[in-house]
Design a protein around this motif. Structure first.
Motif, short mmCIF file in Angstrom:
data_model
loop_
_atom_site.label_atom_id
_atom_site.label_comp_id
_atom_site.label_asym_id
_atom_site.label_seq_id
_atom_site.Cartn_x
_atom_site.Cartn_y
_atom_site.Cartn_z
N THR A 1 -4.90 2.52 53.15
CA THR A 1 -6.07 3.40 53.14
C THR A 1 -6.88 3.20 51.86
O THR A 1 -8.11 3.15 51.90
N ARG B 1 -10.73 2.15 51.49
CA ARG B 1 -11.71 2.93 50.73
C ARG B 1 -12.41 2.07 49.68
O ARG B 1 -13.60 2.22 49.45
N ASP C 1 -14.81 -0.03 51.58
CA ASP C 1 -15.99 0.76 51.94
C ASP C 1 -16.94 0.89 50.76
O ASP C 1 -18.16 0.76 50.90
N ARG D 1 -14.76 9.91 48.02
CA ARG D 1 -13.66 9.81 48.98
C ARG D 1 -12.53 8.97 48.39
O ARG D 1 -11.35 9.30 48.56
N LEU D 2 -12.86 7.91 47.70
CA LEU D 2 -11.85 7.06 47.08
C LEU D 2 -11.10 7.82 45.99
O LEU D 2 -9.87 7.79 45.94
N TYR E 1 -8.80 10.53 47.51
CA TYR E 1 -7.61 9.96 48.16
C TYR E 1 -6.64 9.41 47.13
O TYR E 1 -5.43 9.54 47.27
#
Length: 147
Positions: A23, A27, A30, A50-51, A54
Protein backbone atom coordinates in the motif's frame (compact mmCIF):
# COMPACT_ATOMS: atom_id res chain seq x y z
CA UNK A 1 4.98 4.60 -15.36
CA UNK A 2 5.33 3.55 -11.73
CA UNK A 3 8.21 4.88 -9.66
CA UNK A 4 8.33 1.72 -7.53
CA UNK A 5 7.61 -1.84 -8.58
CA UNK A 6 6.83 -4.42 -5.91
CA UNK A 7 8.70 -7.72 -6.11
CA UNK A 8 8.43 -10.85 -4.01
CA UNK A 9 12.00 -10.17 -2.82
CA UNK A 10 10.61 -7.34 -0.70
CA UNK A 11 8.35 -9.62 1.34
CA UNK A 12 9.19 -9.71 5.01
CA UNK A 13 7.22 -12.88 5.71
CA UNK A 14 4.58 -11.04 7.75
CA UNK A 15 1.41 -10.78 5.66
CA UNK A 16 0.09 -7.61 7.36
CA UNK A 17 3.41 -5.79 7.08
CA UNK A 18 3.83 -6.86 3.46
CA UNK A 19 0.30 -5.66 2.66
CA UNK A 20 1.14 -2.34 4.33
CA UNK A 21 4.34 -2.05 2.32
CA UNK A 22 2.49 -2.73 -0.93
CA UNK A 23 0.00 0.00 0.00
CA UNK A 24 2.86 2.40 0.77
CA UNK A 25 4.37 1.59 -2.65
CA UNK A 26 1.00 2.41 -4.22
CA UNK A 27 0.71 5.67 -2.27
CA UNK A 28 4.21 6.75 -3.30
CA UNK A 29 3.41 5.83 -6.90
CA UNK A 30 0.19 7.89 -6.66
CA UNK A 31 2.22 10.81 -5.34
CA UNK A 32 4.80 10.41 -8.11
CA UNK A 33 2.05 10.27 -10.73
CA UNK A 34 0.42 13.46 -9.42
CA UNK A 35 3.78 15.23 -9.35
CA UNK A 36 4.91 13.93 -12.75
CA UNK A 37 1.64 14.96 -14.41
CA UNK A 38 1.81 18.41 -12.84
CA UNK A 39 -1.43 18.16 -10.94
CA UNK A 40 -2.44 21.22 -8.97
CA UNK A 41 -1.07 21.78 -5.47
CA UNK A 42 -4.30 20.71 -3.78
CA UNK A 43 -4.31 17.35 -5.57
CA UNK A 44 -0.66 16.75 -4.74
CA UNK A 45 -1.23 17.79 -1.11
CA UNK A 46 -4.19 15.39 -0.84
CA UNK A 47 -2.11 12.49 -2.15
CA UNK A 48 0.79 13.41 0.13
CA UNK A 49 -1.57 13.60 3.12
CA UNK A 50 -2.87 10.10 2.38
CA UNK A 51 0.70 8.84 2.24
CA UNK A 52 1.66 10.49 5.53
CA UNK A 53 -1.45 9.22 7.31
CA UNK A 54 -0.93 5.67 6.10
CA UNK A 55 2.76 5.73 7.01
CA UNK A 56 1.84 6.74 10.56
CA UNK A 57 -0.68 3.89 10.81
CA UNK A 58 1.83 1.45 9.38
CA UNK A 59 4.58 2.45 11.78
CA UNK A 60 2.21 1.93 14.71
CA UNK A 61 1.23 -1.53 13.42
CA UNK A 62 4.85 -2.51 12.92
CA UNK A 63 5.84 -1.34 16.37
CA UNK A 64 2.90 -3.25 17.88
CA UNK A 65 4.08 -6.44 16.21
CA UNK A 66 7.63 -5.86 17.41
CA UNK A 67 6.42 -5.16 20.94
CA UNK A 68 4.26 -8.30 21.02
CA UNK A 69 7.22 -10.40 19.83
CA UNK A 70 9.61 -8.90 22.37
CA UNK A 71 11.88 -7.64 19.61
CA UNK A 72 15.09 -6.36 21.28
CA UNK A 73 15.61 -3.67 18.63
CA UNK A 74 12.20 -2.05 19.18
CA UNK A 75 13.50 1.20 20.71
CA UNK A 76 16.01 1.66 17.87
CA UNK A 77 13.36 0.91 15.26
CA UNK A 78 10.94 3.36 16.90
CA UNK A 79 13.63 6.05 16.76
CA UNK A 80 14.12 5.35 13.04
CA UNK A 81 10.36 5.57 12.47
CA UNK A 82 10.22 8.84 14.39
CA UNK A 83 13.05 10.34 12.32
CA UNK A 84 11.49 9.20 9.04
CA UNK A 85 8.09 10.48 10.02
CA UNK A 86 9.54 13.81 11.11
CA UNK A 87 11.26 14.21 7.73
CA UNK A 88 8.13 13.45 5.75
CA UNK A 89 5.97 15.58 8.07
CA UNK A 90 8.32 18.56 7.55
CA UNK A 91 8.25 17.99 3.78
CA UNK A 92 4.46 17.90 3.88
CA UNK A 93 4.23 21.05 6.00
CA UNK A 94 6.61 23.01 3.82
CA UNK A 95 4.73 21.96 0.70
CA UNK A 96 1.34 22.90 2.16
CA UNK A 97 2.67 26.26 3.38
CA UNK A 98 3.99 26.99 -0.10
CA UNK A 99 7.58 27.21 1.14
CA UNK A 100 8.73 24.51 -1.25
CA UNK A 101 7.71 22.95 -4.48
CA UNK A 102 7.92 19.23 -4.88
CA UNK A 103 10.96 18.45 -6.99
CA UNK A 104 12.84 15.35 -8.03
CA UNK A 105 14.83 15.34 -4.78
CA UNK A 106 11.61 15.11 -2.76
CA UNK A 107 10.31 12.26 -4.91
CA UNK A 108 13.65 10.46 -4.59
CA UNK A 109 13.57 10.98 -0.81
CA UNK A 110 10.14 9.31 -0.59
CA UNK A 111 11.32 6.40 -2.72
CA UNK A 112 14.48 5.92 -0.71
CA UNK A 113 12.67 6.45 2.58
CA UNK A 114 10.34 3.55 1.96
CA UNK A 115 12.60 1.20 0.07
CA UNK A 116 15.70 1.61 2.25
CA UNK A 117 13.60 1.17 5.36
CA UNK A 118 11.84 -1.97 4.13
CA UNK A 119 14.84 -3.77 2.76
CA UNK A 120 17.24 -2.59 5.42
CA UNK A 121 15.40 -2.31 8.71
CA UNK A 122 12.15 -4.22 8.34
CA UNK A 123 13.88 -7.38 7.15
CA UNK A 124 15.81 -7.43 10.44
CA UNK A 125 12.80 -7.35 12.70
CA UNK A 126 10.67 -9.61 10.49
CA UNK A 127 13.28 -12.35 10.69
CA UNK A 128 13.17 -12.12 14.48
CA UNK A 129 9.37 -12.04 14.63
CA UNK A 130 9.00 -14.94 12.23
CA UNK A 131 11.53 -16.98 14.19
CA UNK A 132 14.14 -17.22 11.48
CA UNK A 133 17.69 -17.46 12.78
CA UNK A 134 19.08 -14.64 10.65
CA UNK A 135 17.61 -11.63 9.02
CA UNK A 136 17.75 -11.34 5.29
CA UNK A 137 20.81 -9.36 4.26
CA UNK A 138 20.24 -5.62 4.31
CA UNK A 139 19.95 -4.03 0.90
CA UNK A 140 19.96 -0.46 -0.34
CA UNK A 141 17.57 1.49 -2.52
CA UNK A 142 20.05 1.11 -5.37
CA UNK A 143 19.33 -2.64 -5.28
CA UNK A 144 15.61 -2.06 -5.78
CA UNK A 145 13.68 -2.13 -9.02
CA UNK A 146 12.78 1.54 -9.53
CA UNK A 147 12.17 3.70 -12.54
Amino acid sequence: MALLNWKADYCTGNVKIDDDHRTLFERINDFHYAWEHKRDRKDIARVLNRLVEYAEEHFAREEGIMHAAGYPGLARHQAIHEALFEQIFVLQGHFEDGRIRIDRDAVDFLRGWLVDHIVGEDMKFSAYVEGRVEAAPARKASDIDVV
